[in-house]
Design an enzyme around this catalytic site. Structure first.
Site, mmCIF file in Angstrom:
data_model
loop_
_atom_site.group_PDB
_atom_site.id
_atom_site.type_symbol
_atom_site.label_atom_id
_atom_site.label_comp_id
_atom_site.label_asym_id
_atom_site.label_seq_id
_atom_site.Cartn_x
_atom_site.Cartn_y
_atom_site.Cartn_z
ATOM 1 N N SER A 153 0.849 -1.197 0.000
ATOM 2 C CA SER A 153 0.000 0.000 0.000
ATOM 3 C C SER A 153 0.880 1.241 0.000
ATOM 4 O O SER A 153 1.947 1.251 0.632
ATOM 5 C CB SER A 153 -0.878 0.020 1.251
ATOM 6 O OG SER A 153 -1.503 1.277 1.382
ATOM 7 N N TYR A 166 -0.749 -0.456 10.053
ATOM 8 C CA TYR A 166 -0.962 -0.846 8.653
ATOM 9 C C TYR A 166 0.247 -0.481 7.790
ATOM 10 O O TYR A 166 0.711 -1.284 6.970
ATOM 11 C CB TYR A 166 -2.226 -0.138 8.165
ATOM 12 C CG TYR A 166 -2.659 -0.442 6.751
ATOM 13 C CD1 TYR A 166 -3.233 -1.668 6.421
ATOM 14 C CD2 TYR A 166 -2.527 0.518 5.752
ATOM 15 C CE1 TYR A 166 -3.650 -1.924 5.128
ATOM 16 C CE2 TYR A 166 -2.948 0.269 4.460
ATOM 17 C CZ TYR A 166 -3.506 -0.958 4.151
ATOM 18 O OH TYR A 166 -3.927 -1.200 2.867
ATOM 19 N N LYS A 170 2.559 -3.007 5.730
ATOM 20 C CA LYS A 170 2.577 -2.948 4.263
ATOM 21 C C LYS A 170 3.975 -2.683 3.709
ATOM 22 O O LYS A 170 4.314 -3.178 2.638
ATOM 23 C CB LYS A 170 1.588 -1.888 3.766
ATOM 24 C CG LYS A 170 0.131 -2.284 3.946
ATOM 25 C CD LYS A 170 -0.145 -3.655 3.362
ATOM 26 C CE LYS A 170 -1.548 -3.836 2.866
ATOM 27 N NZ LYS A 170 -1.795 -5.227 2.404
HETATM 28 P P1 NAD Z 1 -11.672 -5.600 1.623
HETATM 29 O O1 NAD Z 1 -11.909 -5.304 3.055
HETATM 30 O O2 NAD Z 1 -12.759 -5.337 0.641
HETATM 31 O O3 NAD Z 1 -11.225 -7.123 1.455
HETATM 32 C C1 NAD Z 1 -10.365 -7.759 2.341
HETATM 33 C C2 NAD Z 1 -10.846 -9.180 2.526
HETATM 34 O O4 NAD Z 1 -9.934 -9.856 3.408
HETATM 35 C C3 NAD Z 1 -12.224 -9.273 3.188
HETATM 36 O O5 NAD Z 1 -13.100 -10.005 2.350
HETATM 37 C C4 NAD Z 1 -11.965 -9.963 4.521
HETATM 38 O O6 NAD Z 1 -13.012 -10.846 4.924
HETATM 39 C C5 NAD Z 1 -10.680 -10.727 4.225
HETATM 40 N N1 NAD Z 1 -9.913 -11.009 5.441
HETATM 41 C C6 NAD Z 1 -9.629 -10.167 6.474
HETATM 42 N N2 NAD Z 1 -8.912 -10.786 7.409
HETATM 43 C C7 NAD Z 1 -8.703 -12.043 6.965
HETATM 44 C C8 NAD Z 1 -7.988 -13.163 7.480
HETATM 45 N N3 NAD Z 1 -7.370 -13.108 8.675
HETATM 46 N N4 NAD Z 1 -7.958 -14.301 6.752
HETATM 47 C C9 NAD Z 1 -8.589 -14.385 5.559
HETATM 48 N N5 NAD Z 1 -9.287 -13.359 5.024
HETATM 49 C C10 NAD Z 1 -9.337 -12.204 5.722
HETATM 50 O O7 NAD Z 1 -10.336 -4.811 1.211
HETATM 51 P P2 NAD Z 1 -9.728 -4.346 -0.215
HETATM 52 O O8 NAD Z 1 -9.870 -2.885 -0.299
HETATM 53 O O9 NAD Z 1 -10.242 -5.206 -1.313
HETATM 54 O O10 NAD Z 1 -8.182 -4.626 0.038
HETATM 55 C C11 NAD Z 1 -7.509 -5.778 -0.429
HETATM 56 C C12 NAD Z 1 -6.025 -5.636 -0.167
HETATM 57 O O11 NAD Z 1 -5.495 -4.484 -0.844
HETATM 58 C C13 NAD Z 1 -5.662 -5.445 1.308
HETATM 59 O O12 NAD Z 1 -4.460 -6.127 1.584
HETATM 60 C C14 NAD Z 1 -5.460 -3.956 1.426
HETATM 61 O O13 NAD Z 1 -4.628 -3.624 2.494
HETATM 62 C C15 NAD Z 1 -4.840 -3.642 0.076
HETATM 63 N N6 NAD Z 1 -4.996 -2.228 -0.306
HETATM 64 C C16 NAD Z 1 -6.212 -1.727 -0.644
HETATM 65 C C17 NAD Z 1 -6.311 -0.404 -1.046
HETATM 66 C C18 NAD Z 1 -7.612 0.186 -1.476
HETATM 67 O O14 NAD Z 1 -7.582 1.322 -1.982
HETATM 68 N N7 NAD Z 1 -8.728 -0.477 -1.323
HETATM 69 C C19 NAD Z 1 -5.188 0.418 -1.072
HETATM 70 C C20 NAD Z 1 -3.957 -0.121 -0.709
HETATM 71 C C21 NAD Z 1 -3.882 -1.460 -0.341
#
Ligand code: NAD
Length: 305
Positions: A153, A166, A170
């Site tokens: 991230s 976080y 990351k």
């Molecule tokens: P989201 O919350 O929609 O999805 C995350 C999923 O992970 C959820 O479905 C949740 O149930 C699952 N989860 C959480 N803890 C868990 C565990 N211990 N074991 C198994 N599953 C688990 O989030 P997202 O926005 O789709 O993010 C996905 C990834 O991308 C994450 O790693 C996040 O940090 C990273 N990210 C997202 C963004 C963004 O803009 N959305 C930006 C930077 C990084």
């Protein structure tokens, strides 16, 4: 589709019950991979648990003619992470791709962050990425092939308020990925990171009170989670055979290669340094190249294209 880039491969995608993970799983399935949809079905903060999100992703893949199984283990312990890889072996007899995407948030200003806020986030992101990768690594080593894609991230790569847990996790994931790339190159195993951008429930918690914040959130909303999937599919495919140890960012229709820390300026003093001489001379020479105390949004200043 002109070419199915993952034909015959088996992919484990953690956190594939929604958001970015679901879109990666769907696109990998369209490209011919058999998918293990791992998702605990928890809230953004990691509470609760349900198989429904994983089942929904499975339903969509099957509707489109793909093959998938679900696994609802947590990535955050050694044994449960091993169970995720075992699901791939039991269902499909192999594993070729691991996407470490599962994640939670416990955003809080640093001086109020609790031990639990810290541990919960580190356990899922950093330790979870290690546990799942480590379990897969045994199979990758034996078969002398495999690809890891880890979600980092810009909160960690650049910075953000209220995300010490976080951001640490990351940025730690990029070092984990580079270490895997170094250690496993001899086995033809690759490891890369993507810092994604997406409007998802994770970014839904970004405050939108002031007019500036509201305008920023409107921009972020254009970036749908599926925009991050093509890079993940590419990195998992044999077409990326020369790509390892890298950190990319994907933001709507842009793809970035992110920099890696290198010495950017140096000072030398033949007789060695004292704290006083650093204060009087050394630090002034380095100051011009100081890293600004900036946040992701101050580096990505232009609208998503
Ligand atoms: P989201 O919350 O929609 O999805 C995350 C999923 O992970 C959820 O479905 C949740 O149930 C699952 N989860 C959480 N803890 C868990 C565990 N211990 N074991 C198994 N599953 C688990 O989030 P997202 O926005 O789709 O993010 C996905 C990834 O991308 C994450 O790693 C996040 O940090 C990273 N990210 C997202 C963004 C963004 O803009 N959305 C930006 C930077 C990084």
């Amino acid at each position: 589709m002109s070419q199915r880039m993952l034909e015959g491969k088996v992919a484990v995608v953690t956190g594939a019950g929604g958001g970015i993970g679901r879109e990666i799983a769907l696109m990998m399935a369209l490209h011919g991979a058999k998918i293990v949809i791992n998702d605990l079905g928890v809230s953004v903060t990691g509470d609760g648990g349900s198989a429904t999100p994983a089942e929904q992703t499975k339903g969509i893949i099957e509707q489109r003619g793909g093959e998938a199984v679900i696994n609802t283990n947590s990535v955050s312990t050694w044994n449960s992470a091993r169970g995720i890889i075992e699901t791939a072996m039991d269902a499909f007899g192999r594993v070729d791709i691991v996407v470490n995407n599962a994640g939670i948030l416990r955003d809080v200003i640093f001086h109020k962050m609790t031990e639990d806020d810290w541990n919960a986030v580190i356990n899922v992101h950093l330790s979870g990425s290690f546990y799942v990768s480590r379990a897969a690594a045994e199979h990758f080593r034996k078969q002398e092939s495999g690809a890891f894609v880890h979600m980092s991230s810009t909160s960690g790569l650049i910075g953000n308020f209220g995300q010490a847990n976080y951001s640490a996790a990351k940025l730690g994931i990029t070092a984990l990925s580079k270490s895997i790339a170094l250690d496993m190159k001899r086995y033809n195993v690759r490891s890369n990171c993507i810092a994604p951008f997406a409007w998802s429930r994770m970014t839904g918690s970004i405050p939108a009170e002031t007019p500036e914040q509201k305008a920023r959130v409107e921009k972020i909303k254009q970036m749908t989670p599926d925009k991050n999937a093509p890079m993940a599919v590419f990195l998992a495919s044999d077409a990326a055979k020369d790509v390892t140890g890298q950190v990319f960012a994907t933001r709507n229709n842009e793809i970035f290669l992110m920099s890696s820390p290198r010495p950017i300026r140096s000072v030398h003093r033949g007789e060695g340094w004292t704290p006083e001489s650093i204060a009087e001379h050394g630090i002034h020479s380095l100051k011009g190249a100081f890293m600004p105390l900036d946040r992701s949004g101050e580096v990505f200043t232009w609208d998503p294209i």
